[in-house]
Design an enzyme around this catalytic site. Structure first.
Site, mmCIF file in Angstrom:
data_model
loop_
_atom_site.group_PDB
_atom_site.id
_atom_site.type_symbol
_atom_site.label_atom_id
_atom_site.label_comp_id
_atom_site.label_asym_id
_atom_site.label_seq_id
_atom_site.Cartn_x
_atom_site.Cartn_y
_atom_site.Cartn_z
ATOM 1 C CD GLU A 54 -1.386 -2.246 2.203
ATOM 2 O OE1 GLU A 54 -2.215 -2.843 2.910
ATOM 3 O OE2 GLU A 54 -0.170 -2.551 2.176
ATOM 4 C CB CYS A 82 -0.976 -3.264 8.861
ATOM 5 S SG CYS A 82 0.159 -2.002 8.207
#
Length: 149
Positions: A54, A82
């Protein structure tokens, strides 16, 4: 491109990560159905805890669009983000996150906590479990092979 095609592109990145011995996570930043940037997990390769798919995709999109805000951009990622990545998503003002497999150990968009529910100044839309079987199978196969070695 359709959402299916964008997630397929994220899966392609995840497969590349697996070929490099990385946990297979891939990500795509898109706007208006067009890919702006891609990323994949490179923590082992870069020896860096920040080398998440990401973050790589967000960094590339910021460079491509010339700013830290990514208006109108969506993130497609094969694994639930996360807490670190969720924070980057909020800060980049990504409007929507579509993820594949849920992450019961570190998932921060619903599995352990949903950081987007907190009163931050930006709250992206979430679509979880999109093409979940394909995304989860890639991770399961990677760890099955790893345990077999």
């Amino acid at each position: 491109m359709t959402d299916n095609e964008l997630m397929a592109a994220a899966l392609d990145q995840a497969r590349l990560a697996a070929e490099e011995g990385e946990v297979p996570v891939g990500a795509v930043v898109a706007r208006d159905g067009e890919i702006i940037s891609v990323g994949r997990n490179r923590r082992e390769t870069n020896k860096n805890a920040l080398a998440h798919a990401e973050l790589e995709a967000i960094d590339g999109a910021c460079r491509a669009l010339g700013g830290w805000r990514l208006p109108g951009c969506e993130l497609f990622v094969t694994l639930e983000p996360c807490p670190m990545c969720a924070g980057a998503i909020i800060n980049a003002r990504i409007v929507k996150v579509t993820f594949g497999a849920y992450d019961p150990k570190a998932g921060s968009l619903g599995s352990l906590v949903n950081l987007f529910e907190l009163p931050y100044n930006h709250r992206p839309e979430i679509v979880g479990g999109f093409m979940e079987n394909e995304c989860a199978a890639l991770l399961s196969e990677f760890f099955r092979r790893l345990r077999g070695k």
